[in-house]
Scaffold this motif. Structure first.
Motif, PDB file in Angstrom:
ATOM      1  N   CYS A 130      18.399  12.379  -8.151  1.00  0.00           N
ATOM      2  CA  CYS A 130      18.597  13.766  -8.091  1.00  0.00           C
ATOM      3  C   CYS A 130      17.208  14.221  -8.256  1.00  0.00           C
ATOM      4  CB  CYS A 130      19.428  14.431  -9.299  1.00  0.00           C
ATOM      5  SG  CYS A 130      21.511  13.728  -8.875  1.00  0.00           S
ATOM      6  N   ILE A 131      16.057  13.623  -8.405  1.00  0.00           N
ATOM      7  CA  ILE A 131      14.702  14.038  -8.315  1.00  0.00           C
ATOM      8  C   ILE A 131      14.164  14.033  -6.835  1.00  0.00           C
ATOM      9  CG2 ILE A 131      12.357  13.559  -9.237  1.00  0.00           C
ATOM     10  CD1 ILE A 131      13.541  12.463 -11.897  1.00  0.00           C
ATOM     11  N   ASN A 132      14.092  15.094  -6.116  1.00  0.00           N
ATOM     12  CA  ASN A 132      13.783  15.132  -4.876  1.00  0.00           C
ATOM     13  C   ASN A 132      12.448  14.546  -4.258  1.00  0.00           C
ATOM     14  OD1 ASN A 132      13.239  17.952  -6.029  1.00  0.00           O
ATOM     15  ND2 ASN A 132      12.431  17.770  -3.796  1.00  0.00           N
ATOM     16  N   THR A 133      11.378  14.745  -5.510  1.00  0.00           N
ATOM     17  CA  THR A 133      10.112  14.282  -4.950  1.00  0.00           C
ATOM     18  C   THR A 133       9.855  12.902  -5.119  1.00  0.00           C
ATOM     19  OG1 THR A 133       9.335  14.698  -7.238  1.00  0.00           O
ATOM     20  CG2 THR A 133       9.173  16.601  -5.655  1.00  0.00           C
ATOM     21  N   ILE A 134      10.836  12.071  -5.476  1.00  0.00           N
ATOM     22  CA  ILE A 134      10.871  10.680  -5.313  1.00  0.00           C
ATOM     23  C   ILE A 134      11.761  10.147  -4.290  1.00  0.00           C
ATOM     24  CG2 ILE A 134       9.582  10.325  -7.683  1.00  0.00           C
ATOM     25  CD1 ILE A 134      12.352   9.366  -8.693  1.00  0.00           C
ATOM     26  N   ASP A 135      12.140  10.806  -3.364  1.00  0.00           N
ATOM     27  CA  ASP A 135      13.104  10.247  -2.268  1.00  0.00           C
ATOM     28  C   ASP A 135      12.372   9.533  -1.420  1.00  0.00           C
ATOM     29  OD1 ASP A 135      15.701  11.056  -0.803  1.00  0.00           O
ATOM     30  OD2 ASP A 135      14.227  11.039   0.640  1.00  0.00           O
ATOM     31  N   PRO A 136      12.783   8.529  -1.032  1.00  0.00           N
ATOM     32  CA  PRO A 136      12.026   7.289  -0.080  1.00  0.00           C
ATOM     33  C   PRO A 136      11.456   8.236   0.860  1.00  0.00           C
ATOM     34  CG  PRO A 136      14.403   6.695  -0.401  1.00  0.00           C
ATOM     35  CD  PRO A 136      14.214   7.891  -1.026  1.00  0.00           C
ATOM     36  N   SER A 137      11.956   9.461   1.471  1.00  0.00           N
ATOM     37  CA  SER A 137      10.980  10.188   2.648  1.00  0.00           C
ATOM     38  C   SER A 137       9.572  10.771   2.044  1.00  0.00           C
ATOM     39  CB  SER A 137      11.858  11.242   3.206  1.00  0.00           C
ATOM     40  OG  SER A 137      12.209  12.048   2.092  1.00  0.00           O
ATOM     41  N   CYS A 138       9.495  10.639   0.807  1.00  0.00           N
ATOM     42  CA  CYS A 138       8.367  11.143   0.238  1.00  0.00           C
ATOM     43  C   CYS A 138       7.437   9.997   0.000  1.00  0.00           C
ATOM     44  CB  CYS A 138       8.538  11.680  -1.265  1.00  0.00           C
ATOM     45  SG  CYS A 138       9.609  13.248  -0.995  1.00  0.00           S
ATOM     46  N   TYR A 139       7.533   8.756   0.571  1.00  0.00           N
ATOM     47  CA  TYR A 139       6.577   7.681   0.361  1.00  0.00           C
ATOM     48  C   TYR A 139       6.031   7.648   1.803  1.00  0.00           C
ATOM     49  CZ  TYR A 139       7.873   6.492  -4.153  1.00  0.00           C
ATOM     50  OH  TYR A 139       8.201   6.590  -5.479  1.00  0.00           O
ATOM     51  N   THR A 140       4.829   7.003   1.819  1.00  0.00           N
ATOM     52  CA  THR A 140       4.020   6.423   2.960  1.00  0.00           C
ATOM     53  C   THR A 140       4.217   4.888   2.762  1.00  0.00           C
ATOM     54  OG1 THR A 140       2.000   6.438   2.068  1.00  0.00           O
ATOM     55  CG2 THR A 140       2.628   8.506   3.407  1.00  0.00           C
ATOM     56  N   ASN A 141       4.557   4.307   3.915  1.00  0.00           N
ATOM     57  CA  ASN A 141       4.803   2.938   3.946  1.00  0.00           C
ATOM     58  C   ASN A 141       5.697   2.403   2.988  1.00  0.00           C
ATOM     59  OD1 ASN A 141       2.704   2.658   6.045  1.00  0.00           O
ATOM     60  ND2 ASN A 141       1.329   2.564   4.389  1.00  0.00           N
TER      61      ASN A 141
ATOM     62  N   THR B  58       8.530   1.211   0.805  1.00  0.00           N
ATOM     63  CA  THR B  58       8.875  -0.226   0.144  1.00  0.00           C
ATOM     64  C   THR B  58      10.424   0.124  -0.387  1.00  0.00           C
ATOM     65  OG1 THR B  58       6.919  -1.422   0.196  1.00  0.00           O
ATOM     66  CG2 THR B  58       8.955  -2.436  -0.798  1.00  0.00           C
ATOM     67  N   PRO B  59      11.455  -0.621  -0.075  1.00  0.00           N
ATOM     68  CA  PRO B  59      12.922  -0.146  -0.831  1.00  0.00           C
ATOM     69  C   PRO B  59      12.667  -0.600  -2.147  1.00  0.00           C
ATOM     70  CG  PRO B  59      13.189  -1.598   1.265  1.00  0.00           C
ATOM     71  CD  PRO B  59      11.735  -1.488   0.940  1.00  0.00           C
ATOM     72  N   GLN B  60      13.499   0.456  -2.746  1.00  0.00           N
ATOM     73  CA  GLN B  60      13.490   0.592  -4.198  1.00  0.00           C
ATOM     74  C   GLN B  60      12.052   0.783  -4.960  1.00  0.00           C
ATOM     75  OE1 GLN B  60      15.125  -3.007  -3.381  1.00  0.00           O
ATOM     76  NE2 GLN B  60      16.451  -1.514  -2.692  1.00  0.00           N
ATOM     77  N   GLU B  61      11.291   1.187  -4.291  1.00  0.00           N
ATOM     78  CA  GLU B  61       9.991   1.586  -4.976  1.00  0.00           C
ATOM     79  C   GLU B  61      10.099   2.785  -5.751  1.00  0.00           C
ATOM     80  OE1 GLU B  61       5.117   2.648  -3.995  1.00  0.00           O
ATOM     81  OE2 GLU B  61       6.622   1.995  -2.193  1.00  0.00           O
TER      82      GLU B  61
ATOM     83  N   SER C 264       0.920  -1.337  -0.055  1.00  0.00           N
ATOM     84  CA  SER C 264      -0.050  -0.098  -0.010  1.00  0.00           C
ATOM     85  C   SER C 264       0.913   1.174  -0.164  1.00  0.00           C
ATOM     86  CB  SER C 264      -1.041  -0.048   1.210  1.00  0.00           C
ATOM     87  OG  SER C 264      -0.073  -0.112   2.416  1.00  0.00           O
ATOM     88  N   ALA C 265       2.157   1.141  -0.369  1.00  0.00           N
ATOM     89  CA  ALA C 265       3.005   2.253  -0.361  1.00  0.00           C
ATOM     90  C   ALA C 265       2.616   3.416  -1.528  1.00  0.00           C
ATOM     91  CB  ALA C 265       4.538   1.858  -0.335  1.00  0.00           C
ATOM     92  N   GLN C 266       2.816   4.658  -1.174  1.00  0.00           N
ATOM     93  CA  GLN C 266       2.446   5.529  -2.281  1.00  0.00           C
ATOM     94  C   GLN C 266       2.989   6.792  -1.913  1.00  0.00           C
ATOM     95  OE1 GLN C 266      -1.658   6.118  -2.110  1.00  0.00           O
ATOM     96  NE2 GLN C 266      -1.796   6.706  -0.096  1.00  0.00           N
ATOM     97  N   LEU C 267       3.163   7.593  -2.819  1.00  0.00           N
ATOM     98  CA  LEU C 267       3.848   8.922  -2.705  1.00  0.00           C
ATOM     99  C   LEU C 267       2.629   9.842  -1.806  1.00  0.00           C
ATOM    100  CD1 LEU C 267       5.628   9.693  -6.273  1.00  0.00           C
ATOM    101  CD2 LEU C 267       6.630   9.717  -3.844  1.00  0.00           C
ATOM    102  N   LYS C 268       3.412  10.766  -1.035  1.00  0.00           N
ATOM    103  CA  LYS C 268       2.416  11.583  -0.281  1.00  0.00           C
ATOM    104  C   LYS C 268       1.985  12.452  -1.190  1.00  0.00           C
ATOM    105  CE  LYS C 268       5.972  11.838   3.434  1.00  0.00           C
ATOM    106  NZ  LYS C 268       6.742  12.628   4.447  1.00  0.00           N
ATOM    107  N   THR C 269       0.266  12.859  -0.923  1.00  0.00           N
ATOM    108  CA  THR C 269      -0.383  13.332  -1.793  1.00  0.00           C
ATOM    109  C   THR C 269      -0.006  14.824  -1.849  1.00  0.00           C
ATOM    110  OG1 THR C 269      -2.047  11.896  -1.008  1.00  0.00           O
ATOM    111  CG2 THR C 269      -2.819  14.314  -2.096  1.00  0.00           C
ATOM    112  N   CYS C 270      -0.056  15.611  -3.029  1.00  0.00           N
ATOM    113  CA  CYS C 270       0.247  16.802  -3.275  1.00  0.00           C
ATOM    114  C   CYS C 270      -1.375  17.467  -3.713  1.00  0.00           C
ATOM    115  CB  CYS C 270       1.139  17.019  -4.748  1.00  0.00           C
ATOM    116  SG  CYS C 270       2.747  16.225  -4.111  1.00  0.00           S
TER     117      CYS C 270
END
Length: 260
Positions: free
Chosen positions: A140-151, A153-156, A22-28
Motif C-alpha cells: 500500500c506504499i505507493n512510492t515503491i510501486d514497480p512503476s516508480c523504478y527505472t530498470n 527488477t521484479p521484487q526489488e 542499476s535499477a533505482q527509484l525515480k529521483t525526487c
C-alpha cells in the motif's frame, strides 16, 4: 544516515545490494511536498498518498517472549491515511510469501540475519509474519510501486521495504530511550504514561509516540512520520500520533522478558 532531533527529520539513503543491477527509484527533488501536506491529494512517485503517514511499529512481547531481553522487536511499517484510517492488502499480485528467498536472491543475507533476530513472530513463524506485513502494508506504499523504478527488477521493492523498516528500527531504540529515563522491565514496578511518552519523545525528534498497552502492560510503540519524497530515500519528519494511547495514565506494567 541523518537524524536531527531538533527538526525530527530522518533521511536514510537506500542501499542497493544487487550486484550488476542499476535499477533505482525515480529521483525526487528536495522540495518535494511533505506527505499529508498537499490539498491536491494525487499520488506520485514522490508523494505518499493516500497512506501519507508512515508508522514504524514495535512490539514488547513477554508471553511468550520474542527477541533479545534488552530490545524491542519490529512489528512493521504501516501507511496511514493521515487521519487514523488505512488501506490494506492493496496489490494481491505482489503479496509474496517467499520473503526469505527474495532477500537471499538480492544478496541481502545480512538483512535477513538481523530480521531473524529482531523481526520475530510470537508463534515462531517469521516467514509468515514478514509476508503478512509486506502484503498487508508494504503493497500500500505507493512510492515503491514497480512503476516508480527505472530498470525495474521484479521484487526489488520488497528488499527495499524490509531494509528501510530495519533502518528505521535501528534509529528508534525504544529500550534504551526508556532505560535512560529509569524505565526498565520489572516484575513489580509500574510507570506513568506521561513519563513513558516523555522518554520516547527524546528519540522521536521531539514528537510524541503512540504507546500501546494490553491489560495494563506496555506492549507496543508506534512512531509516526510524514515523508518528503519516496518512502525509501526520502526525508522522514517525526509527527504526532494519529491514534490515542490504550494505556492507563498510571500504574503501567513493563514486564521483563523470560530470562531477563
Amino acid at each position: 544516515m541523518f537524524f536531527s532531533t531538533s527538526t525530527g527529520v530522518l533521511a536514510l539513503a537506500a542501499t542497493q545490494l544487487f550486484i550488476g543491477v542499476s535499477a533505482q527509484l525515480k529521483t525526487c527533488t528536495n522540495n518535494s511536498t511533505l506527505s499529508c501536506h498537499s490539498s491536491s491529494k494525487a499520488p506520485t512517485c514522490c508523494y505518499n498518498y493516500p497512506g501519507g503517514a508512515l508508522l514504524q511499529t514495535q512490539f514488547w512481547d513477554t508471553n511468550p517472549s520474542t527477541g533479545p531481553s534488552d530490545s524491542w522487536t519490529i512489528h512493521g511499517l504501516w501507511p496511514d491515511n493521515c487521519d487514523g484510517t488505512y488501506q490494506s492488502s492493496c496489490d494481491p499480485s505482489r503479496a509474496y510469501t517467499n520473503i526469505t528467498a527474495i532477500l537471499k536472491e538480492q544478496g541481502r543475507n545480512q538483512l535477513l540475519s538481523y530480521m531473524d533476530q529482531y523481526w520475530v513472530n510470537i508463534d515462531g513463524d517469521n516467514e509468515s509474519f514478514w509476508a503478512h506485513e509486506w502484503g498487508k502494508h508494504g503493497t500500500c506504499i505507493n512510492t515503491i510501486d514497480p512503476s516508480c523504478y527505472t530498470n525495474y527488477t521484479p521484487q526489488e521493492e520488497v528488499g527495499d521495504f524490509f531494509q528501510k523498516v530495519v533502518n528505521l528500527f535501528k534509529s528508534l531504540d525504544t529500550y534504551t530511550a526508556l532505560s535512560n529515563a529509569g524505565i526498565t522491565p520489572d516484575s513489580s514496578k509500574t510507570y506513568s504514561l506521561g513519563d513513558i511518552e516523555a522518554a520516547l519523545t527524546k528519540v522521536h525528534g521531539g514528537s510524541q509516540a503512540y504507546v500501546g498497552c494490553e491489560d495494563g502492560s506496555l506492549n507496543q510503540v508506534w512512531y509516526f512520520f510524514n515523508v518528503r519524497g519516496n518512502a525509501i530515500n526520502g526525508q522522514y519528519q517525526a509527527t504526532a500520533p494519529l491514534s490515542k494511547s490504550t494505556c492507563p495514565s498510571s500504574g503501567i506494567k513493563y514486564a521483563p522478558k523470560s530470562g531477563n
